[in-house]
Design an enzyme around this catalytic site. Structure first.
Site, PDB file in Angstrom:
ATOM      1  N   HIS A  57      34.414  53.930   2.017  1.00 20.46           N
ATOM      2  CA  HIS A  57      35.033  54.713   0.945  1.00 20.46           C
ATOM      3  C   HIS A  57      34.238  56.010   0.780  1.00 20.46           C
ATOM      4  O   HIS A  57      33.059  56.086   1.137  1.00 20.46           O
ATOM      5  CB  HIS A  57      34.994  53.941  -0.373  1.00 20.46           C
ATOM      6  CG  HIS A  57      35.927  52.784  -0.421  1.00 20.46           C
ATOM      7  ND1 HIS A  57      36.371  52.246  -1.603  1.00 20.46           N
ATOM      8  CD2 HIS A  57      36.503  52.048   0.565  1.00 20.46           C
ATOM      9  CE1 HIS A  57      37.180  51.230  -1.359  1.00 20.46           C
ATOM     10  NE2 HIS A  57      37.270  51.086  -0.045  1.00 20.46           N
ATOM     11  N   GLU A  59      32.857  57.393  -1.744  1.00 14.36           N
ATOM     12  CA  GLU A  59      31.632  57.268  -2.536  1.00 14.36           C
ATOM     13  C   GLU A  59      30.499  56.653  -1.723  1.00 14.36           C
ATOM     14  O   GLU A  59      29.354  57.122  -1.803  1.00 14.36           O
ATOM     15  CB  GLU A  59      31.880  56.383  -3.767  1.00 14.36           C
ATOM     16  CG  GLU A  59      32.943  56.897  -4.698  1.00 14.36           C
ATOM     17  CD  GLU A  59      34.320  56.305  -4.440  1.00 14.36           C
ATOM     18  OE1 GLU A  59      35.061  56.117  -5.425  1.00 14.36           O
ATOM     19  OE2 GLU A  59      34.664  56.049  -3.273  1.00 14.36           O
ATOM     20  N   CYS A  87      36.462  52.068  -7.196  1.00 17.94           N
ATOM     21  CA  CYS A  87      36.804  50.649  -7.196  1.00 17.94           C
ATOM     22  C   CYS A  87      35.546  49.853  -7.589  1.00 17.94           C
ATOM     23  O   CYS A  87      34.476  50.428  -7.805  1.00 17.94           O
ATOM     24  CB  CYS A  87      37.283  50.229  -5.809  1.00 17.94           C
ATOM     25  SG  CYS A  87      35.979  50.251  -4.545  1.00 17.94           S
ATOM     26  N   CYS A  90      32.570  50.422  -5.146  1.00 14.56           N
ATOM     27  CA  CYS A  90      31.933  51.737  -5.297  1.00 14.56           C
ATOM     28  C   CYS A  90      31.223  51.872  -6.643  1.00 14.56           C
ATOM     29  O   CYS A  90      30.142  52.459  -6.718  1.00 14.56           O
ATOM     30  CB  CYS A  90      32.966  52.833  -5.093  1.00 14.56           C
ATOM     31  SG  CYS A  90      33.573  52.899  -3.388  1.00 14.56           S
TER      32      CYS A  90
END
Length: 155
Positions: A57, A59, A87, A90
């Site tokens: 992801h 992040e 999410c 993260c």
């Protein structure tokens, strides 16, 4: 619109640039930048599909790059700008990395873990607190996602 460097809007615009890179790679267009002392020290965008890695992801990519650059896993003096609400994975990584402040473009009502579905960053039991600001360039951050999924549905 052009923003002055070192403003919250300017940094979120840079996160949006990362989201556009993901879009061009046919990835969900989410971007992140990490800032220390008014300078961007790392950038990331989603690369789950490209690398066949569910942890890639925006992040996580940005956190890994920032830690490598600074030579530490502690990012307490850093701010993160991300186009979509993180999410659970993260949000947990943001806590673990000790990110000081988090700036979020738009909410994620289906998987957001910083207020939409759950709010991991407000759990008092964790030993680190992250200051959160929502809605920086909300419309732009939302539009790129809507456009991506509209295009995806047409295929």
């Amino acid at each position: 619109m052009i923003y002055e460097k070192s403003t919250q809007h300017w940094f979120m615009t840079e996160a949006l640039r990362e989201a556009k890179k993901a879009y061009k790679k046919d990835e969900c267009p989410i971007g992140a930048v990490i800032v220390k002392d008014g300078e961007i020290i790392s950038r990331g965008h989603n690369e789950k599909e490209l690398k066949n890695d569910p942890t890639n992801h925006a992040e996580i990519v940005a956190i890994k790059k920032a830690c490598k650059k600074l030579g530490t896993w502690r990012l307490n003096e850093c701010d993160m700008y991300v186009t979509l609400e993180p999410c659970a994975m993260c949000a947990g990584a943001i806590i673990q990395a000790r990110v000081g402040r988090l700036f979020i473009g738009t909410f994620d009502p289906k998987a957001g873990a910083v207020g939409s579905v759950i709010d991991l960053l407000s759990v008092d039991s964790f030993n680190h607190r992250v200051e959160v600001t929502y809605g920086i360039l909300k419309e732009e951050c939302s539009t790129i996602l809507k456009d991506f999924f509209k295009e995806l549905r047409k295929r």
